[in-house]
Write a protein that holds these residues in place. Structure first.
Motif, mmCIF file in Angstrom:
data_model
loop_
_atom_site.group_PDB
_atom_site.id
_atom_site.type_symbol
_atom_site.label_atom_id
_atom_site.label_comp_id
_atom_site.label_asym_id
_atom_site.label_seq_id
_atom_site.Cartn_x
_atom_site.Cartn_y
_atom_site.Cartn_z
ATOM 1 N N TYR A 42 45.836 34.504 43.946
ATOM 2 C CA TYR A 42 45.545 35.338 42.986
ATOM 3 C C TYR A 42 45.704 34.333 41.510
ATOM 4 O O TYR A 42 46.593 33.511 41.537
ATOM 5 C CB TYR A 42 46.620 36.502 42.904
ATOM 6 N N TYR A 44 46.109 34.185 37.236
ATOM 7 C CA TYR A 44 46.414 34.742 35.967
ATOM 8 C C TYR A 44 45.966 34.032 34.873
ATOM 9 O O TYR A 44 46.063 32.759 34.747
ATOM 10 C CB TYR A 44 47.769 35.239 35.976
ATOM 11 N N GLU A 170 45.320 39.678 35.049
ATOM 12 C CA GLU A 170 45.192 39.090 36.303
ATOM 13 C C GLU A 170 43.352 38.631 36.321
ATOM 14 O O GLU A 170 42.646 39.512 35.717
ATOM 15 C CB GLU A 170 45.303 39.949 37.499
ATOM 16 N N TYR A 172 40.826 38.790 38.221
ATOM 17 C CA TYR A 172 40.675 39.614 39.444
ATOM 18 C C TYR A 172 39.252 39.248 40.237
ATOM 19 O O TYR A 172 39.369 39.687 41.672
ATOM 20 C CB TYR A 172 40.583 41.326 39.404
#
Length: 199
Positions: A42, A44, A170, A172
């Protein structure tokens, strides 16, 4: 004769602290080799507090109080601050514009996220400022006295948290991540941070 400078440079490289890069640990399989859990990356977008604080009216008022206490009139102090911080303001605006116009983050949500970061760091600085002058006082007194602490006194506090970056968005999907790398990777005080999450 060029070997000695090269040796010195090599020595400097060797003594630099290692940089930790987040890695993915992989997958957990059951006895039939079906995936039961995996680490997913993930990403950020993070903005350093040194930039987010520029959205905090308390930061500006504290700086103005410092300038006027030094004998400068307020309009001159405001003009000097605007000039001195212009590049940082532009960097923050570019990062915020990316969040809203490229990544589609609601503007109000972005403002609340940044405000939350600023409030957390400001409150910590305010407490440290108070504690320095009241080392033996019970903490309960802080709640009664915290609003009386001069802003410029709070602004004199320097904490490690003030030099860290905080997640505001985030990233994404891959197109948003790629756009962030292209548009923001050169901006000082803005970075893309990855972490793994088990799913």
């Amino acid at each position: 004769y060029l070997a000695e400078p090269a040796r010195q440079q090599l020595g400097q490289i060797r003594i630099l602290p290692p940089k930790s890069l987040p890695t993915l640990r992989g997958k957990v399989l059951d006895r039939n080799e079906r995936i039961v859990a995996r680490d997913e990356p993930y990403f950020y977008l993070q903005i350093n507090y040194e930039l987010t604080r520029l959205r905090d009216p308390r930061f500006w008022e504290a700086r103005l109080q410092q300038q006027t206490a030094a004998g400068q009139d307020r309009p001159s102090a405001e003009a000097k601050l605007a000039k001195d911080w212009a590049k940082d303001i532009a960097r923050l605006k570019k990062a915020m514009d990316f969040c809203v116009y490229t990544a589609g983050m609601p503007e109000e949500e972005l403002h609340q996220t940044i405000e939350s970061v600023n409030d957390r760091i400001w409150e910590l600085a305010r407490f440290i400022s108070w504690r320095r002058n009241h080392s033996d006082a019970p903490t309960s007194r802080y709640e009664q006295e915290k609003d009386q602490i001069p802003l410029r006194q709070i602004a004199e506090v320097d904490l490690s948290e003030m030099h860290k970056a905080y997640s505001v968005l985030e990233l994404y999907d891959r197109p948003t991540l790629m756009a962030a790398q292209v548009e923001l990777s050169h901006l000082e005080g803005v970075r893309i941070q990855s972490e793994s999450r088990r799913t």
